[in-house]
Scaffold this motif. Structure first.
Motif, PDB file in Angstrom:
ATOM      1  N   MET A  87      49.218  34.464  41.323  1.00  0.00           N
ATOM      2  CA  MET A  87      48.984  35.916  41.282  1.00  0.00           C
ATOM      3  C   MET A  87      50.241  36.686  41.707  1.00  0.00           C
ATOM      4  SD  MET A  87      45.954  36.410  40.070  1.00  0.00           S
ATOM      5  CE  MET A  87      46.188  34.998  39.000  1.00  0.00           C
ATOM      6  N   LEU A 101      41.790  39.040  45.940  1.00  0.00           N
ATOM      7  CA  LEU A 101      42.092  37.850  45.139  1.00  0.00           C
ATOM      8  C   LEU A 101      41.372  36.620  45.689  1.00  0.00           C
ATOM      9  CD1 LEU A 101      45.879  38.502  44.493  1.00  0.00           C
ATOM     10  CD2 LEU A 101      44.048  38.519  42.774  1.00  0.00           C
ATOM     11  N   VAL A 104      37.660  36.780  44.689  1.00  0.00           N
ATOM     12  CA  VAL A 104      37.451  36.310  43.316  1.00  0.00           C
ATOM     13  C   VAL A 104      37.525  34.785  43.291  1.00  0.00           C
ATOM     14  CG1 VAL A 104      38.422  36.254  40.985  1.00  0.00           C
ATOM     15  CG2 VAL A 104      38.243  38.430  42.206  1.00  0.00           C
ATOM     16  N   VAL A 126      39.509  38.357  37.592  1.00  0.00           N
ATOM     17  CA  VAL A 126      40.638  39.143  38.108  1.00  0.00           C
ATOM     18  C   VAL A 126      40.960  40.278  37.148  1.00  0.00           C
ATOM     19  CG1 VAL A 126      43.154  39.072  38.464  1.00  0.00           C
ATOM     20  CG2 VAL A 126      41.687  37.439  39.624  1.00  0.00           C
ATOM     21  N   ARG A 130      40.689  43.924  38.612  1.00  0.00           N
ATOM     22  CA  ARG A 130      41.954  44.663  38.681  1.00  0.00           C
ATOM     23  C   ARG A 130      41.830  45.989  37.930  1.00  0.00           C
ATOM     24  NH1 ARG A 130      46.300  45.293  35.511  1.00  0.00           N
ATOM     25  NH2 ARG A 130      48.264  45.708  36.568  1.00  0.00           N
TER      26      ARG A 130
END
Length: 195
Positions: A87, A101, A104, A126, A130
């Motif tokens: 990421m 993150l 998730v 994500v 996001r």
């Protein structure tokens, strides 16, 4: 006769559980088409980040599958440290907090790691979270929703997302993941070596 790579892709996409995301199943076909079109790249990305790097090993290192490539291990996995590194490499961490993150990752992980199907599912999640920061990142994945499907559906249903799937996934893949993630180049060479 189905080729082994096609079977792997089909099996992986079948195991990917996205039922708890808003709008399911309206976007399922488009999401699967996007994932199918870039599956080879996603598999190489997964393979790169599951490779155990001896330079990074040390106390507290939680390496991935420890294989040389995805093809070397029966079930390579991706740990949370490798997930966060991916990421960061893709500049997604600049737009989402580590906590989000991790949420998730934890909603999808079987135990403390992701297999290839969980990795693909986490990428889709994500992309959604996001693009829709007000959505609850702890919306249960189908792995945990199997135990309580009605509760997961109830959590996912009320809000209409600002940026729904598949658009937010296409954007994440194009602008971040496929553009910046490192890939296992050995997987590119495997068919040439086998020939």
């Amino acid at each position: 006769r189905t080729r082994p790579r096609t079977r792997t892709r089909t099996r992986t996409l079948t195991l990917t559980r996205l039922e708890s995301l808003p709008g399911f199943p309206l976007w399922t076909y488009e999401v699967h088409e996007l994932l199918r079109d870039c599956f080879a790249e996603l598999r190489r990305i997964f393979s790169h980040y599951t490779v155990e790097d001896p330079v990074d090993e040390g106390p507290g290192h939680q390496g991935g599958g420890g294989a040389t490539t995805v093809t070397d291990a029966a079930d390579p996995t991706l740990g949370v440290d490798e997930w966060l590194l991916l990421m960061m490499d893709c500049r997604v961490a600049a737009h989402m907090s580590d906590a989000r993150l991790r949420a998730v990752f934890n909603s999808v992980a079987q135990g403390a790691e992701l297999a290839l199907d969980g990795f693909i599912e986490a990428i889709v999640r994500v992309a959604f979270h996001r693009a829709n920061p007000s959505a609850n990142p702890s919306i249960a994945s189908s792995h945990s929703a199997a135990a309580d499907g009605a509760a997961a559906t109830a959590l996912a249903a009320p809000q209409q997302p600002q940026q729904p799937l598949p658009g937010c996934l296409a954007r994440l893949l194009r602008e971040h993941l496929l553009a910046a993630a490192k890939q296992d180049t050995l997987l590119l060479m495997a068919p040439l070596i086998a020939a």
